[in-house]
Design a protein around this motif. Structure first.
Motif, PDB file in Angstrom:
ATOM      1  N   LEU A 251      -4.526  63.125  31.261  1.00 34.93           N
ATOM      2  CA  LEU A 251      -3.874  62.613  30.057  1.00 34.93           C
ATOM      3  C   LEU A 251      -2.741  63.552  29.632  1.00 34.93           C
ATOM      4  N   ALA A 252      -2.972  64.867  29.750  1.00 35.04           N
ATOM      5  CA  ALA A 252      -1.920  65.831  29.422  1.00 35.04           C
ATOM      6  C   ALA A 252      -0.713  65.640  30.337  1.00 35.04           C
ATOM      7  N   ILE A 253      -0.961  65.378  31.612  1.00 35.37           N
ATOM      8  CA  ILE A 253       0.145  65.142  32.549  1.00 35.37           C
ATOM      9  C   ILE A 253       0.879  63.861  32.184  1.00 35.37           C
ATOM     10  N   SER A 254       0.132  62.813  31.862  1.00 31.40           N
ATOM     11  CA  SER A 254       0.764  61.542  31.510  1.00 31.40           C
ATOM     12  C   SER A 254       1.611  61.676  30.256  1.00 31.40           C
ATOM     13  N   VAL A 255       1.091  62.376  29.250  1.00 31.79           N
ATOM     14  CA  VAL A 255       1.862  62.581  28.028  1.00 31.79           C
ATOM     15  C   VAL A 255       3.064  63.471  28.323  1.00 31.79           C
ATOM     16  N   GLY A 256       2.864  64.477  29.170  1.00 31.77           N
ATOM     17  CA  GLY A 256       3.980  65.319  29.573  1.00 31.77           C
ATOM     18  C   GLY A 256       5.065  64.529  30.266  1.00 31.77           C
ATOM     19  N   TRP A 257       4.652  63.580  31.103  1.00 35.55           N
ATOM     20  CA  TRP A 257       5.654  62.766  31.786  1.00 35.55           C
ATOM     21  C   TRP A 257       6.430  61.894  30.799  1.00 35.55           C
ATOM     22  N   LEU A 258       5.742  61.349  29.797  1.00 30.81           N
ATOM     23  CA  LEU A 258       6.450  60.559  28.792  1.00 30.81           C
ATOM     24  C   LEU A 258       7.497  61.419  28.073  1.00 30.81           C
ATOM     25  N   ALA A 259       7.133  62.677  27.780  1.00 33.93           N
ATOM     26  CA  ALA A 259       8.092  63.595  27.165  1.00 33.93           C
ATOM     27  C   ALA A 259       9.249  63.872  28.125  1.00 33.93           C
ATOM     28  N   HIS A 260       8.920  64.098  29.376  1.00 29.14           N
ATOM     29  CA  HIS A 260       9.925  64.358  30.423  1.00 29.14           C
ATOM     30  C   HIS A 260      10.901  63.195  30.527  1.00 29.14           C
ATOM     31  N   ASP A 261      10.371  61.978  30.622  1.00 28.93           N
ATOM     32  CA  ASP A 261      11.205  60.795  30.818  1.00 28.93           C
ATOM     33  C   ASP A 261      12.071  60.506  29.604  1.00 28.93           C
ATOM     34  N   SER A 262      11.637  60.972  28.435  1.00 31.36           N
ATOM     35  CA  SER A 262      12.410  60.731  27.210  1.00 31.36           C
ATOM     36  C   SER A 262      13.249  61.943  26.821  1.00 31.36           C
ATOM     37  N   GLY A 263      13.419  62.896  27.746  1.00 33.28           N
ATOM     38  CA  GLY A 263      14.332  64.010  27.536  1.00 33.28           C
ATOM     39  C   GLY A 263      13.782  65.166  26.727  1.00 33.28           C
ATOM     40  N   ARG A 264      12.483  65.196  26.453  1.00 34.22           N
ATOM     41  CA  ARG A 264      11.881  66.281  25.678  1.00 34.22           C
ATOM     42  C   ARG A 264      11.308  67.313  26.654  1.00 34.22           C
ATOM     43  N   PHE A 265      12.175  68.075  27.280  1.00 38.51           N
ATOM     44  CA  PHE A 265      11.764  68.951  28.366  1.00 38.51           C
ATOM     45  C   PHE A 265      10.816  70.057  27.917  1.00 38.51           C
ATOM     46  N   ALA A 266      11.044  70.638  26.750  1.00 35.06           N
ATOM     47  CA  ALA A 266      10.172  71.708  26.274  1.00 35.06           C
ATOM     48  C   ALA A 266       8.759  71.183  26.025  1.00 35.06           C
ATOM     49  N   ASP A 267       8.648  70.001  25.435  1.00 36.45           N
ATOM     50  CA  ASP A 267       7.332  69.400  25.219  1.00 36.45           C
ATOM     51  C   ASP A 267       6.650  69.103  26.545  1.00 36.45           C
ATOM     52  N   ALA A 268       7.426  68.564  27.499  1.00 38.86           N
ATOM     53  CA  ALA A 268       6.853  68.243  28.808  1.00 38.86           C
ATOM     54  C   ALA A 268       6.310  69.499  29.470  1.00 38.86           C
ATOM     55  N   ARG A 269       7.075  70.572  29.418  1.00 32.60           N
ATOM     56  CA  ARG A 269       6.648  71.841  30.033  1.00 32.60           C
ATOM     57  C   ARG A 269       5.331  72.317  29.426  1.00 32.60           C
ATOM     58  N   SER A 270       5.197  72.176  28.114  1.00 31.12           N
ATOM     59  CA  SER A 270       3.968  72.592  27.436  1.00 31.12           C
ATOM     60  C   SER A 270       2.777  71.753  27.878  1.00 31.12           C
ATOM     61  N   HIS A 271       2.963  70.441  27.973  1.00 32.57           N
ATOM     62  CA  HIS A 271       1.854  69.570  28.381  1.00 32.57           C
ATOM     63  C   HIS A 271       1.455  69.818  29.836  1.00 32.57           C
ATOM     64  N   TYR A 272       2.420  70.035  30.706  1.00 35.82           N
ATOM     65  CA  TYR A 272       2.088  70.315  32.104  1.00 35.82           C
ATOM     66  C   TYR A 272       1.332  71.639  32.224  1.00 35.82           C
ATOM     67  N   ALA A 273       1.736  72.633  31.419  1.00 26.75           N
ATOM     68  CA  ALA A 273       1.020  73.915  31.424  1.00 26.75           C
ATOM     69  C   ALA A 273      -0.409  73.741  30.932  1.00 26.75           C
ATOM     70  N   GLU A 274      -0.581  72.876  29.924  1.00 24.57           N
ATOM     71  CA  GLU A 274      -1.926  72.589  29.406  1.00 24.57           C
ATOM     72  C   GLU A 274      -2.787  71.955  30.491  1.00 24.57           C
ATOM     73  N   ALA A 275      -2.224  71.033  31.234  1.00 27.85           N
ATOM     74  CA  ALA A 275      -2.964  70.397  32.323  1.00 27.85           C
ATOM     75  C   ALA A 275      -3.320  71.406  33.409  1.00 27.85           C
ATOM     76  N   LEU A 276      -2.377  72.294  33.715  1.00 26.90           N
ATOM     77  CA  LEU A 276      -2.628  73.307  34.741  1.00 26.90           C
ATOM     78  C   LEU A 276      -3.748  74.243  34.315  1.00 26.90           C
ATOM     79  N   ALA A 277      -3.750  74.649  33.044  1.00 28.88           N
ATOM     80  CA  ALA A 277      -4.829  75.505  32.546  1.00 28.88           C
ATOM     81  C   ALA A 277      -6.174  74.788  32.629  1.00 28.88           C
TER      82      ALA A 277
END
Length: 474
Positions: free
Chosen positions: A238-264
């Protein structure tokens, strides 16, 4: 990691069994493979797969199998063959080393008839994961009802309070169970379906709230390790999916945070599949954010995790992510070597351990990612060739990707000095923007428009520029 299959017994698919007729499962599987070759598809169908379809374990085939079955049985819809609607079962499959593999063609089922235990089983869902999505209504002058209501906000606090005892004077947090784990899994499926159809803009803010509740459920704990494993896996996805939505909508900093959360989450749970997915998306984001060295390193880290899963299709995608990083660094030789490895891996076909989140990764995606590499390297003719193939091969179910690859083609044509063709491709993208909301695609179109302005006296180009300008201001 435990499997996320439904606890309830699947219903046999008698309609599909009737289509097999007197042939054995092995004979029918061979017929499926022959039909796939006739239309240029690659499916690794065997008797076991046919058995799982007929038993009801596989409720909906992936897009490649669907095309093959439609070819074999003209005029029949998937429902006529006994399959469930795709948006009811969109999910992910194989998740870790040592688990019973789910074939790439399978979209596993989570229970839809179970309510959360305790105070939540009251018939009226306050669960922010469980409210159905209305895909019919839209409004071009403001955020569409589809997206505004995709993730309800009113029940989030109620869900957290009821599940976790967050209200003053409430009982201590109770343990969560199968129903809560299933709810988070359904949230991932719903996000993916809506993203396939509409893109990330407008979905991101709504998706962040179910994500918060998913991690609150994870923190609440459970007595059963199988439920804990499911919660870790689904919260990470879910964190990756939300991160991708941020990524696709140009919110790169938010996407990076969500991907890091998923990785952790992946590292805590020892989940190699989730780790590979998180690094895969991190590499993609790094490339888009003009950090090519990070893209290479993240893609290589994804490959180290992915080797534990024995999925050549996954390794092909991860190698393409690496190729994108090399292209950004201007290293043509390394990029070409990675592209060759990716094509070799892809050519080995789909396998039983391919993760279900990779249902988007077919020949069209392969061509599209290669087009992006050649574009970054400035080889416009090769970029055009591969982008055109990506558009031709893209399954119409993936509206966002159709728009994305067509936008890629428009930009490459413009840079290749073919303004009429570029403008025509740009108009096709504009036709799709009523249903696709993606800042990334709009940014690509804006770049193409800038390239075409010197040719604005051309009627075809003028038409595109006028429409693009109106769409930008809308």
């Amino acid at each position: 990691m435990a499997s996320s299959h439904a606890s309830s017994s699947p219903r046999p698919n008698t309609a599909f069994r009737q289509l097999r007729g007197h042939r054995s499962p092995g004979e029918f599987a061979a017929a499926v493979r022959r039909a796939a070759r006739e239309i240029g598809e690659q499916v690794s169908c065997d008797a076991r797969y046919i058995g799982r379809v007929e038993s009801g374990e596989i409720r909906c085939p992936n897009y490649a199998y669907e095309r093959v079955f439609r070819h074999m049985f003209p005029g029949r819809e998937p429902a006529d063959m006994g399959f469930a609607p795709r948006d009811a079962v969109r999910g992910w499959g194989a998740r870790g080393v040592g688990r019973t593999p789910s074939p790439q063609s399978e979209i596993p089922e989570a229970p839809h008839d179970s309510a959360p235990s305790g105070d939540l089983a009251d018939g009226a869902s306050d669960n922010p994961f469980d409210r159905p999505f209305d895909l019919q209504r839209s409004d071009s002058t403001k955020e569409s009802d589809v997206l505004r209501r995709a993730f309800m906000t009113s029940g989030t606090a109620a869900m957290a309070t009821a599940s976790l005892g967050g209200a003053p004077g409430a009982r201590p947090p109770r343990r969560v169970g199968e129903a809560e784990a299933s709810a988070v899994e359904r949230a991932v499926r719903r996000i993916r379906v809506l993203d396939d159809r509409h893109g990330g803009d407008g979905l991101y803010r709504r998706a962040a709230q179910p994500l918060r509740v998913a991690y609150e459920l994870l923190d609440a704990g459970t007595r059963r390790q199988s439920v804990a494993d499911r919660l870790h896996a689904s919260a990470g996805e879910l964190a990756i999916s939300v991160g991708w939505l941020a990524h696709d909508s140009g919110r790169f900093a938010d996407a990076r945070s969500h991907y890091a959360e998923a990785l952790a989450t992946a590292r805590v749970a020892g989940d190699a599949a989730l780790e590979a997915h998180a690094f895969c998306n991190t590499a993609f984001l790094a490339r888009d954010a003009d950090r090519p060295r990070e893209a290479v390193r993240a893609a290589q880290a994804a490959q180290r995790a992915g080797r534990k899963l024995s999925s050549t299709r996954l390794m092909s995608l991860l190698t393409l992510r690496e190729a994108g990083g090399w292209a950004g660094l201007g290293d043509r030789a390394a990029c070409e070597a990675a592209l060759l490895r990716a094509r070799t891996l892809f050519g080995r076909g789909a396998g039983a351990t391919d993760p279900e989140w990779m249902t988007f990764f077919g020949e069209a995606e392969l061509e599209g990612l290669e087009a992006q590499c050649w574009s970054v390297l400035g080889d416009w003719p090769r970029a055009v060739e591969h982008a055109r193939q990506a558009v031709f091969l893209q399954d119409s179910h993936f509206a966002r990707n159709t728009a994305l690859f067509t936008a890629q083609l428009a930009g490459d044509l413009a840079r290749a000095g073919r303004p009429d063709e570029a403008a025509a491709a740009g108009e096709r993208v504009l036709d799709l923007l009523d249903q696709v909301r993606s800042s990334r695609i709009r940014t690509m179109l804006a770049s193409t428009a800038r390239l075409l302005r010197p040719h604005e006296r051309d009627p075809v180009v003028a038409s595109f520029l006028s429409r693009q300008s109106a769409a930008r201001l809308a």
